[in-house]
Write a protein that holds these residues in place. Structure first.
Motif, mmCIF file in Angstrom:
data_model
loop_
_atom_site.group_PDB
_atom_site.id
_atom_site.type_symbol
_atom_site.label_atom_id
_atom_site.label_comp_id
_atom_site.label_asym_id
_atom_site.label_seq_id
_atom_site.Cartn_x
_atom_site.Cartn_y
_atom_site.Cartn_z
ATOM 1 N N ILE A 1 0.610 -1.763 -0.237
ATOM 2 C CA ILE A 1 0.160 0.053 -0.441
ATOM 3 C C ILE A 1 1.069 0.809 -0.136
ATOM 4 O O ILE A 1 1.676 0.961 0.851
ATOM 5 C CB ILE A 1 -0.500 0.411 1.425
ATOM 6 C CG1 ILE A 1 -2.049 1.269 1.205
ATOM 7 C CG2 ILE A 1 -0.300 0.001 2.707
ATOM 8 C CD1 ILE A 1 -3.295 1.096 2.637
ATOM 9 N N THR A 2 0.226 1.746 -1.078
ATOM 10 C CA THR A 2 1.276 3.193 -1.055
ATOM 11 C C THR A 2 1.021 4.303 0.332
ATOM 12 O O THR A 2 0.366 3.911 1.136
ATOM 13 C CB THR A 2 1.476 4.459 -1.880
ATOM 14 O OG1 THR A 2 0.100 4.867 -1.470
ATOM 15 C CG2 THR A 2 1.252 3.702 -3.025
ATOM 16 N N ASP B 1 -1.723 6.362 0.266
ATOM 17 C CA ASP B 1 -3.306 5.544 0.069
ATOM 18 C C ASP B 1 -3.315 5.672 1.877
ATOM 19 O O ASP B 1 -5.114 6.103 1.967
ATOM 20 C CB ASP B 1 -3.142 4.529 -0.866
ATOM 21 C CG ASP B 1 -3.411 4.472 -2.139
ATOM 22 O OD1 ASP B 1 -4.091 5.250 -2.502
ATOM 23 O OD2 ASP B 1 -2.967 3.124 -2.647
ATOM 24 N N LYS C 1 -5.150 8.409 3.052
ATOM 25 C CA LYS C 1 -6.256 8.817 2.668
ATOM 26 C C LYS C 1 -7.018 8.033 3.190
ATOM 27 O O LYS C 1 -8.459 7.657 3.407
ATOM 28 C CB LYS C 1 -5.772 8.556 1.081
ATOM 29 C CG LYS C 1 -7.106 8.076 0.777
ATOM 30 C CD LYS C 1 -7.524 6.979 0.476
ATOM 31 C CE LYS C 1 -7.589 5.974 -1.415
ATOM 32 N NZ LYS C 1 -7.857 5.196 -1.480
ATOM 33 N N GLU C 2 -7.313 6.650 3.658
ATOM 34 C CA GLU C 2 -7.731 5.689 3.950
ATOM 35 C C GLU C 2 -8.299 5.857 5.487
ATOM 36 O O GLU C 2 -9.768 5.400 6.182
ATOM 37 C CB GLU C 2 -7.638 4.168 3.759
ATOM 38 C CG GLU C 2 -7.314 3.262 2.754
ATOM 39 C CD GLU C 2 -8.711 3.417 1.978
ATOM 40 O OE1 GLU C 2 -9.369 3.110 2.566
ATOM 41 O OE2 GLU C 2 -9.662 3.670 1.500
ATOM 42 N N PHE D 1 -7.797 12.709 -4.195
ATOM 43 C CA PHE D 1 -8.621 11.882 -3.790
ATOM 44 C C PHE D 1 -9.618 12.657 -3.449
ATOM 45 O O PHE D 1 -10.259 13.557 -2.984
ATOM 46 C CB PHE D 1 -8.616 11.005 -2.671
ATOM 47 C CG PHE D 1 -7.535 9.592 -3.036
ATOM 48 C CD1 PHE D 1 -7.395 8.706 -4.079
ATOM 49 C CD2 PHE D 1 -5.862 10.426 -2.546
ATOM 50 C CE1 PHE D 1 -5.790 8.373 -4.069
ATOM 51 C CE2 PHE D 1 -4.983 9.942 -1.959
ATOM 52 C CZ PHE D 1 -4.720 8.634 -2.948
ATOM 53 N N ASN E 1 -12.499 8.162 -2.140
ATOM 54 C CA ASN E 1 -11.709 7.348 -2.468
ATOM 55 C C ASN E 1 -11.267 7.015 -3.708
ATOM 56 O O ASN E 1 -10.327 6.428 -3.846
ATOM 57 C CB ASN E 1 -11.966 5.341 -1.488
ATOM 58 C CG ASN E 1 -11.320 6.122 -0.242
ATOM 59 O OD1 ASN E 1 -11.339 7.237 0.462
ATOM 60 N ND2 ASN E 1 -12.160 5.563 0.746
ATOM 61 N N GLN F 1 -8.881 7.881 -7.212
ATOM 62 C CA GLN F 1 -7.694 9.182 -7.413
ATOM 63 C C GLN F 1 -7.968 9.805 -8.602
ATOM 64 O O GLN F 1 -8.175 9.651 -9.736
ATOM 65 C CB GLN F 1 -6.163 8.121 -7.892
ATOM 66 C CG GLN F 1 -5.268 9.307 -7.708
ATOM 67 C CD GLN F 1 -4.185 8.102 -7.552
ATOM 68 O OE1 GLN F 1 -3.782 7.091 -8.757
ATOM 69 N NE2 GLN F 1 -2.490 7.937 -6.560
ATOM 70 N N GLU G 1 -2.411 11.523 -9.476
ATOM 71 C CA GLU G 1 -1.769 10.775 -8.806
ATOM 72 C C GLU G 1 -1.039 11.176 -8.183
ATOM 73 O O GLU G 1 -0.293 12.314 -8.192
ATOM 74 C CB GLU G 1 -1.348 10.136 -10.295
ATOM 75 C CG GLU G 1 -0.790 9.103 -9.966
ATOM 76 C CD GLU G 1 0.016 8.600 -12.085
ATOM 77 O OE1 GLU G 1 1.485 8.154 -11.859
ATOM 78 O OE2 GLU G 1 -0.337 8.443 -12.678
ATOM 79 N N TYR H 1 -9.266 -2.352 3.327
ATOM 80 C CA TYR H 1 -9.042 -1.229 1.535
ATOM 81 C C TYR H 1 -7.536 -2.561 1.059
ATOM 82 O O TYR H 1 -7.469 -3.058 0.095
ATOM 83 C CB TYR H 1 -8.165 -0.540 1.645
ATOM 84 C CG TYR H 1 -7.461 0.502 0.716
ATOM 85 C CD1 TYR H 1 -8.034 1.258 -0.051
ATOM 86 C CD2 TYR H 1 -5.540 0.557 0.537
ATOM 87 C CE1 TYR H 1 -7.919 1.650 -1.725
ATOM 88 C CE2 TYR H 1 -5.645 0.597 -0.798
ATOM 89 C CZ TYR H 1 -6.394 1.236 -1.862
ATOM 90 O OH TYR H 1 -5.938 1.329 -2.734
ATOM 91 N N SER H 2 -6.664 -3.378 1.732
ATOM 92 C CA SER H 2 -5.905 -3.728 1.417
ATOM 93 C C SER H 2 -6.292 -5.599 1.157
ATOM 94 O O SER H 2 -5.378 -6.388 0.448
ATOM 95 C CB SER H 2 -4.774 -3.933 2.368
ATOM 96 O OG SER H 2 -3.981 -2.407 2.221
ATOM 97 N N LYS I 1 -6.362 -6.450 -2.450
ATOM 98 C CA LYS I 1 -4.920 -5.923 -3.156
ATOM 99 C C LYS I 1 -4.428 -7.881 -3.926
ATOM 100 O O LYS I 1 -4.450 -8.225 -2.747
ATOM 101 C CB LYS I 1 -4.250 -5.287 -2.872
ATOM 102 C CG LYS I 1 -4.884 -3.744 -2.268
ATOM 103 C CD LYS I 1 -3.753 -2.570 -2.210
ATOM 104 C CE LYS I 1 -3.257 -2.697 -2.949
ATOM 105 N NZ LYS I 1 -2.176 -1.340 -3.782
#
Length: 169
Positions: free
Chosen positions: A61-62, A65, A68-69, A93, A97, A99, A102, A147-148, A151
């Motif tokens: 995860i960045t 992100d 933001k989460e 965002f 959520n 984007q 970027e 969120y993950s 992914k």
């Protein structure tokens, strides 16, 4: 303190505090950047070692992100990390959520103008004191894990840091 000298002890201490055996990990979520070069490298290395030794896959995860989460806001969410000399690592965002801009290495003033182009309903999130009018970043681990969940899992050897700033060398 030098992060690399105490990071493994801190992870071990955390597992003991929550009475959780490291062998019971399902998967590993690691922040891939952007951020402190050394901090990202140490975190990625620890995650890769744990994943390799436990035969687990990793999800990345960045940091933008994750930031933001961790916030609830009915407007644009703008996570930023101080990149020094008037620059930040930042992204925009929308409240769903998605984007809008970027993640990039960008002048803070340029990012502010970009936010204003979308209207006046935006909130900066940061863990630095680079902006007075911002919300402090407190990781919401449960939301980050949620969120993950969807992914992609990757082999630990395929995980690499994200560097948004071009090298100056």
């Amino acid at each position: 303190h030098d992060l690399s000298t105490f990071a493994i002890d801190e992870v071990d201490k955390m597992f003991r505090e929550v009475d959780f055996d490291v062998k019971d990990i399902d998967k590993i979520i690691v922040v891939s950047g952007p951020g402190s070069f050394t901090g990202i490298r140490i975190g990625m290395t620890l995650a890769k070692v744990y994943a390799y030794c436990l035969n687990k896959e990793i999800t990345t995860i960045t940091s933008l992100d994750a930031m933001k989460e961790s916030i609830n806001y009915d407007g644009l969410i703008v996570p930023i990390i101080d990149a020094r000399r008037g620059y930040v690592y930042g992204a925009i965002f929308d409240m769903n959520n998605n984007q809008v801009m970027e993640g990039q290495h960008i002048k803070l003033d340029t990012l502010k103008v970009a936010c204003e182009n979308f209207g006046d309903n935006y909130k900066f999130i940061t863990n630095n004191s680079i902006l007075v009018d911002s919300e402090s970043y407190e990781p919401n681990i449960l939301k980050i894990v949620k969120y993950s969940e969807s992914k992609e899992l990757v082999n630990p050897h395929g995980v690499n840091p994200i560097y948004l700033k071009k090298t100056e060398a």
